[in-house]
Write an enzyme that holds these catalytic residues in place. Structure first.
Site, PDB file in Angstrom:
ATOM      1  N   CYS A 228      28.052 -44.084 -35.644  1.00  0.00           N
ATOM      2  CA  CYS A 228      27.424 -44.148 -34.325  1.00  0.00           C
ATOM      3  C   CYS A 228      27.166 -45.609 -33.975  1.00  0.00           C
ATOM      4  O   CYS A 228      26.390 -46.285 -34.665  1.00  0.00           O
ATOM      5  CB  CYS A 228      26.113 -43.358 -34.305  1.00  0.00           C
ATOM      6  SG  CYS A 228      25.250 -43.462 -32.717  1.00  0.00           S
ATOM      7  N   ASP A 356      36.963 -11.791 -29.105  1.00  0.00           N
ATOM      8  CA  ASP A 356      37.265 -12.646 -27.958  1.00  0.00           C
ATOM      9  C   ASP A 356      38.556 -13.413 -28.237  1.00  0.00           C
ATOM     10  O   ASP A 356      38.629 -14.209 -29.178  1.00  0.00           O
ATOM     11  CB  ASP A 356      36.099 -13.611 -27.732  1.00  0.00           C
ATOM     12  CG  ASP A 356      36.313 -14.537 -26.544  1.00  0.00           C
ATOM     13  OD1 ASP A 356      37.371 -14.433 -25.880  1.00  0.00           O
ATOM     14  OD2 ASP A 356      35.430 -15.374 -26.282  1.00  0.00           O
TER      15      ASP A 356
END
Length: 449
Positions: A228, A356
Site C-alpha cells: 500500500c 447462480d
C-alpha cells in the site's frame, strides 16, 4: 466409544460397504446416515488423528492430492478424501472408510469446504490449516470474499494453537491479526516494479486504510507482492519462496522453490500455487526437498482435475471450473497448447455448483476466438446459458454443437476432428460425465454419490 457412536459408525460403514460394492460409489451418503444417528460423531472418529485441513476457493483437491503424495514420503498411513467430497458428510464418510495403522498416530489430510471448517473444528483441533486462496465463488452460499474468509476464521478460532500455512500472495490472508502461528508461501521470482491489478479485480483494497493496493509483481487476479503506497501495509515475509518459473505447458510445469528444482505433471500457474502449498506443508512436517521432488514426479491426475481419459482415441482432459478467476486461469492454460484441440463446456447449477450461473459472464471466453478451435460442444442442465455465453463470445455457429444430454456429448466427442479435447465442467456436471465414462468402461472407478 459410546453405544450411540458405535451404532452410528456401524450403520455408516455398512452403508458404505453396500454402496461401494454394488453401486461403485458412496462418498457422501454414508456420512449423512451416520450424522443423522450421531451428530457429534466426528469427535469420536477423529480423536486418534493428527489432522491437516486444506481450505480455500480454488485448488483444494489438487493441493490435497499433492500434499498426500509429499507426506507419504515420510508418513506411511494418511487418511484423505480424494474425490473432493469436502462437506461434513463427506468428511465423516472418509473417517468411516479409514484403515488404522497398527503403530503410531495416523495423519489425516482433509480437503474442507470453507463453510464447513467450523463443522470440523468444533470436534477436532487440527495440527495445521492450509489456506489456498479466496476468490468470488458461489455467491448464493458464501457472499463476497470477506464473508467467505470470515466463515473460515470462525472455524480457525476454535483451534488457536494450530499452525496456519497461508498463501502470502493473497492480501486477505494478511488482513486480520490471529493468535495462531502463521507460515506464508508465495512467488518471489520477478524484479520489483510498481503496478496495479486489472480493473474489477476483487480484493485489492488495503485492509488498513482502504487505498488501492499496488504490486511489485503480479501472478494473476489479486495475487502477488502487494503493498500500500498510502500506509505501508505490505505482503508479509515469505517462509517458502518460489524463486524461478520454468517451462509451462498444459501438462507440465517447471519451477524452483527456495532454490530447489521441481516439476509437476499438470499445467497452469494456479496449479504451481497448489504445489507450493504442498511443498510448504511438507517442509512444515519435516519432509526433505529431495523427497518432495520425488513425490511431485509421480502421476498427479486426480478426480476430475485435469484427468486425461482415452475415449476411443480422443485424449479427453476433464477440468473443473466454478468461478471467473479459475475459469480464466484454465482458459489461459489450455491456450498454451501448441496442438489443435476441441472444447466442451458443461454447465450445471445445483447446490454444489452454485445455483447462480451469472459468473460465466465474468470469464474471458472471448480469448477462445484467438485460437482456431474446430469444434465446440456445450451441454449440461444449464446448456442454454453456456451456449448463449459462447455465442456472444464469438464462437461461430458452424463450429458449435449444442447437446444437453451428456451421454450424447460423449458420442459427439468421438466425432470431433481433433485428438485433444478439453472438457470444462462444473462440479456436478463433472461427476455426471465421469459416471457416464465409467459406465461405458473408459474409467474404472470414482463415481461418487
Amino acid at each position: 466409544m459410546s453405544l450411540r457412536s458405535g451404532f452410528a459408525t456401524f450403520a455408516g460403514k455398512s452403508s458404505y460397504w453396500f454402496l461401494h460394492t454394488f453401486l461403485h460409489g458412496g462418498s457422501s451418503l454414508p456420512g449423512k446416515i451416520t450424522l443423522k444417528l450421531d451428530p457429534n460423531i466426528l469427535r469420536t472418529l477423529g480423536a486418534k488423528y493428527d489432522v491437516i485441513v486444506i481450505t480455500g476457493t480454488n485448488g483444494k483437491t489438487l493441493t490435497t492430492a499433492l500434499t498426500v503424495s509429499v507426506l507419504n514420503q515420510k508418513y506411511p498411513a494418511i487418511l484423505t478424501n480424494p474425490t473432493g467430497s469436502n462437506m461434513e458428510q463427506g468428511i465423516v464418510t472418509t473417517f468411516l472408510n479409514a484403515k488404522h495403522p497398527k503403530t503410531g498416530r495416523p495423519l489425516a489430510v482433509l480437503e474442507v469446504d470453507e463453510a464447513n471448517v467450523i463443522k470440523v473444528t468444533q470436534y477436532i483441533e487440527p495440527k495445521a490449516f492450509v489456506f489456498t486462496n479466496i476468490f468470488r465463488d458461489q455467491m448464493d452460499r458464501y457472499g463476497e470474499i470477506y464473508t467467505t474468509y470470515q466463515k473460515i476464521l470462525d472455524g480457525v478460532a476454535l483451534a488457536p494453537n494450530a499452525t496456519i500455512i497461508a498463501n502470502g500472495d493473497s492480501p486477505i490472508f494478511h488482513s486480520k491479526e490471529l493468535p495462531n502461528p502463521i507460515e506464508y508461501y508465495g512467488f518471489d521470482d520477478q524484479p520489483d516494479q510498481d503496478m496495479k491489478a486489472k480493473p474489477n479485480t476483487d480484493g485489492v483494497l488495503c485492509p488498513v486504510c482502504e487505498h488501492i493496493l499496488h504490486y511489485h509483481s503480479l501472478t494473476y487476479s489479486n495475487q502477488g507482492k502487494y503493498f500500500c503506497p498510502n500506509c505501508g501495509f505490505e505482503r508479509p515475509e515469505l517462509t517458502y519462496r518460489l524463486t524461478k518459473l520454468g517451462e509451462q505447458t498444459p501438462t507440465s510445469s517447471e519451477f524452483e522453490v527456495d532454490g530447489h528444482a521441481f516439476k509437476i505433471g499438470v499445467g497452469g500457474t494456479y496449479n504451481i500455487y497448489n504445489a507450493l502449498a504442498a511443498y510448504a506443508v511438507g517442509r512444515f512436517m519435516g519432509v526433505a526437498p529431495a523427497q518432495i521432488a520425488r513425490a511431485f514426479n509421480g502421476n498427479q491426475q486426480v478426480f476430475g482435475r485435469q484427468e486425461v481419459i482415452d475415449v476411443d482415441g480422443k485424449q479427453v482432459t476433464i477440468i473443473l471450473v466454478k468461478n471467473p478467476v479459475g475459469l480464466d486461469q484454465v482458459l489461459h492454460m489450455i491456450g498454451t497448447d501448441k496442438e489443435k484441440f476441441s472444447l466442451v463446456g458443461l454447465l450445471n447449477a445445483n447446490y454444489a455448483d452454485g445455483i447462480d450461473t451469472s459468473w460465466i459472464w465474468d470469464g474471458d471466453f472471448e480469448q477462445l476466438t484467438q485460437r482456431d478451435i474446430p469444434a465446440v460442444i456445450t451441454g449440461g442442465e444449464r446448456y442454454k446459458d453456456i451456449t448463449f455465453r459462447l455465442k456472444v463470445a464469438g464462437i461461430p455457429d458452424d463450429k458449435h454443437i449444442v447437446e444437453p444430454d451428456l451421454e450424447k456429448v460423449v458420442d459427439e466427442i468421438k466425432q470431433v476432428p481433433t485428438e485433444r479435447v478439453y472438457v470444462l465442467a462444473t462440479y456436478t456436471a463433472m461427476l455426471q460425465m465421469r459416471k457416464i465414462l465409467a459406465t461405458k468402461g473408459y474409467i474404472k472407478e470414482g463415481l461418487g454419490v
